[in-house]
Enzyme design. Sequence first.
Site, short mmCIF file in Angstrom:
data_model
loop_
_atom_site.label_atom_id
_atom_site.label_comp_id
_atom_site.label_asym_id
_atom_site.label_seq_id
_atom_site.Cartn_x
_atom_site.Cartn_y
_atom_site.Cartn_z
N TYR A 194 -2.73 -0.79 10.47
CA TYR A 194 -2.56 -1.03 9.04
C TYR A 194 -1.27 -0.39 8.54
CZ TYR A 194 -4.09 -1.79 4.20
OH TYR A 194 -4.19 -2.21 2.90
N SER A 231 0.86 -1.18 0.00
CA SER A 231 0.00 0.00 0.00
C SER A 231 0.89 1.23 0.00
CB SER A 231 -0.89 0.01 1.25
OG SER A 231 -1.56 1.25 1.39
#
Length: 353
Positions: free
Chosen positions: A185, A172
């Site tokens: 995350y 990501s």
Amino acid sequence: MPSSAAPPVPADRGPAVDRREPVHGVPPGLRDAVNRPVVVVTGASSGIGRGVARALAARGADLVLAARTERTLAAVARDCERRGGRALVVPTDVADEAAVQVLARRAVEGFGRIDAWVNAAAVWSYGLFEDTPGPVFRQIVDTTLFGQVHAARAVLPQFRAQGRGVLVNVGSLYGRLSSPYVAPYVVSKWGLLGFSEVLRQELRDAPGIAVCTVLPGAVDTPIYRHAANYVGRRIRPLPPVTSPERVVAAVVRAVDRPRREIVVGRTQYVAVWAHRLVPGLYDRLIGPVVKTFAVRGAPVPPHDGTVFVPDSLPCAVDDGWRRHDHRVVGGAVTVTAALAALAAAVRGLRRRR
């Protein structure tokens, strides 16, 4: 089903990556070397993982599908078989290292080898760090980071025995920057990026094995609907939202033509430069931007989402965010453009000094 391992192929220098850096010893790609590649896909029940499975099935791949729920995996398998692939369903919680070892063994028993492994499993939460329960934080890291570590530990011996293989870690842009409300995350994706770099360095003695990272920005998948939530309001991806098909195409390219790093979502990548060049300003702006564009739904009570218990209902590749975003995207692009202009100005000043 095939029973013999794929023979090693001569090493070859792969194509340039986004930064024009050569990838040491990367093989020429599965499309050139394997007529019917065997690919393990984790997180295959929805979102990017499901999209990758469908795309590879349309090219006739043999797929080993992994996620926590057998029912949803069975639906994905039927979808893949309709598209021309063959699918083996192996329900797996990637946070369990022993289960991932079983997944790798079942793949080899079923198809004789593993040509590529795509790590797309992830879970998500929204909430201030102090409001996020400790077990939720740990489970997100266990799934989103350690799930990929467990996969590498399971598949690399098989790749070495074959003399080739491609490991694709779906990371990501949160591996390059951060924002409030997503601490576990961000920890996972920063760790995954570093882990992938270490693997590439340690695998220089195995020129037929490639480790690739795909870095998307916000993607239109069900992960936001499935997220644990401790902010008191429904959440949504931070616009502009990237099509999951673009990320799927990037993953398939990485399987075909391994590259060190592939960024998906160039508009969002501007934020990486702002984070790097004007960190103080980025820190001041990112909180209000997230509150304005991502935490804006109806009130909801705190809940754990699918962090511990998977969704038992069938899940799609996309979640429909992009169809409702015209007005929101305009505001987000204005903010992004302002950050880009400021970052460029700061970079120009630094060059002139």
